[in-house]
Design a protein around this motif. Structure first.
Motif, mmCIF file in Angstrom:
data_model
loop_
_atom_site.group_PDB
_atom_site.id
_atom_site.type_symbol
_atom_site.label_atom_id
_atom_site.label_comp_id
_atom_site.label_asym_id
_atom_site.label_seq_id
_atom_site.Cartn_x
_atom_site.Cartn_y
_atom_site.Cartn_z
ATOM 1 N N LYS A 180 0.848 -1.187 0.000
ATOM 2 C CA LYS A 180 0.000 0.000 0.000
ATOM 3 C C LYS A 180 0.884 1.239 0.000
ATOM 4 O O LYS A 180 2.080 1.176 0.309
ATOM 5 C CB LYS A 180 -0.931 0.007 1.207
ATOM 6 N N ASP A 181 0.279 2.351 -0.378
ATOM 7 C CA ASP A 181 0.961 3.655 -0.392
ATOM 8 C C ASP A 181 2.263 3.607 -1.186
ATOM 9 O O ASP A 181 3.283 4.192 -0.797
ATOM 10 C CB ASP A 181 1.251 4.127 1.039
ATOM 11 N N VAL A 207 12.987 4.944 -8.201
ATOM 12 C CA VAL A 207 12.790 4.679 -6.779
ATOM 13 C C VAL A 207 11.354 4.210 -6.557
ATOM 14 O O VAL A 207 10.404 4.876 -6.989
ATOM 15 C CB VAL A 207 13.030 5.947 -5.927
ATOM 16 N N ILE A 208 11.197 3.064 -5.910
ATOM 17 C CA ILE A 208 9.883 2.578 -5.500
ATOM 18 C C ILE A 208 9.874 2.482 -3.977
ATOM 19 O O ILE A 208 10.687 1.770 -3.389
ATOM 20 C CB ILE A 208 9.560 1.188 -6.085
ATOM 21 N N GLU A 209 8.967 3.205 -3.346
ATOM 22 C CA GLU A 209 8.803 3.141 -1.896
ATOM 23 C C GLU A 209 7.409 2.600 -1.592
ATOM 24 O O GLU A 209 6.424 3.024 -2.212
ATOM 25 C CB GLU A 209 8.981 4.531 -1.281
ATOM 26 N N SER A 210 7.318 1.672 -0.667
ATOM 27 C CA SER A 210 6.015 1.086 -0.359
ATOM 28 C C SER A 210 6.007 0.500 1.044
ATOM 29 O O SER A 210 7.054 0.350 1.685
ATOM 30 C CB SER A 210 5.655 0.001 -1.382
ATOM 31 N N GLU A 222 6.942 -4.482 6.792
ATOM 32 C CA GLU A 222 8.127 -3.670 6.494
ATOM 33 C C GLU A 222 7.722 -2.449 5.698
ATOM 34 O O GLU A 222 6.646 -2.394 5.090
ATOM 35 C CB GLU A 222 9.147 -4.474 5.680
ATOM 36 N N CYS A 223 8.576 -1.455 5.692
ATOM 37 C CA CYS A 223 8.506 -0.420 4.667
ATOM 38 C C CYS A 223 9.792 -0.535 3.858
ATOM 39 O O CYS A 223 10.855 -0.872 4.387
ATOM 40 C CB CYS A 223 8.274 0.973 5.241
ATOM 41 N N THR A 224 9.665 -0.313 2.572
ATOM 42 C CA THR A 224 10.717 -0.671 1.635
ATOM 43 C C THR A 224 11.066 0.492 0.722
ATOM 44 O O THR A 224 10.188 1.260 0.314
ATOM 45 C CB THR A 224 10.252 -1.865 0.767
ATOM 46 N N LYS A 225 12.344 0.585 0.400
ATOM 47 C CA LYS A 225 12.813 1.522 -0.616
ATOM 48 C C LYS A 225 13.710 0.743 -1.572
ATOM 49 O O LYS A 225 14.667 0.099 -1.144
ATOM 50 C CB LYS A 225 13.596 2.678 0.016
#
Length: 240
Positions: A180-181, A207-210, A222-225
């Motif tokens: 999400k997001d 860059v993919i952030e999620s 997790e949050c990922t970059k």
């Protein structure tokens, strides 16, 4: 009013158009500084700066004392930016020989944005885990995951050995994942990222952030970059 356009930009644009139109073959030697300086009636230093920009963008390479050459055609991987499978699984499904190298696990200082994404309290310990991805022996992406120790108590010990986060989560009976997001942007690499990805300072990175959740429990895992070399991927936005 006549607007004066920088001659260097005109030359750069013309050479870029010739490269895109495949006027040069891969591996072909480009015209020399002297030839282009005579053609455009500019000093050699102007051509040298133009070549430097093309090299920074990853289009050409130089051999000292010999000349500049057009880089060979790079392989490209089609990457689906949606879906519920890990990067490792996607590469296996598409037949690409992926190699992953864990590049470290460490506890981070408090970061309000990361902690908020993880629904973590300020006193919680959050760990940053990095993986460098290779295909055909070329580094293509840096994956960074931020994990709350409260959810995975052994992450400090396990983190430096993890190559696939989804495989790790399955050990804790998390089976179906969703994002999400998700945000997509473009950046240029730092010096450390240039060294890891073997790229130039002006080669853009995607860059993919999620935020990754377990679909059944809605727990934030997790949050990922992720930093992808833009020259190595074609991006599929939808599965349809």
């Amino acid at each position: 009013m006549v607007i004066s356009i920088d001659k260097e930009l005109i030359i750069l644009d013309e050479l870029m158009q010739q490269i895109i139109a495949k006027k040069f073959n891969y591996g072909e030697k480009l015209p020399s500084e002297n030839e282009l300086a005579d053609k455009y009636r500019v000093p050699r230093t102007t051509i040298r700066r133009t070549f430097s920009k093309l090299e920074e963008r990853g289009f050409i390479y130089s051999q000292r004392g010999v000349g500049r050459y057009l880089k060979g055609e790079s392989f490209q991987v089609q990457l689906n930016l949606t879906g519920k499978t890990s990067f490792t699984e996607k590469m296996k499904q598409s037949g690409h020989p992926l190699i992953t190298r864990n590049i470290g696990c460490r506890k981070i200082e408090y970061d309000s944005q990361i902690y908020e994404h993880l629904q973590a309290n300020e006193e919680d310990n959050v760990f940053k885990i990095g993986r460098l991805r290779y295909i055909q022996d070329e580094p293509i992406a840096i994956h960074t995951s931020y994990i709350n120790e409260k959810l995975f108590p052994n992450i400090a010990e396990d983190g430096s050995t993890i190559e696939s986060m989804f495989s790790y989560y399955r050990k804790f009976d998390y089976k179906v994942f969703t994002n999400k997001d998700s945000l997509l942007s473009v950046t240029f690499p730092t010096l450390a990222e240039q060294q890891l990805l073997s790229c130039k300072s002006m080669e853009p990175l995607i860059v993919i952030e999620s935020i990754c959740l377990d679909e059944e429990t809605d727990n934030v895992l997790e949050c990922t970059k992720v930093l992808y070399r833009s020259d190595k991927f074609k991006y599929k936005i939808s599965e349809r």
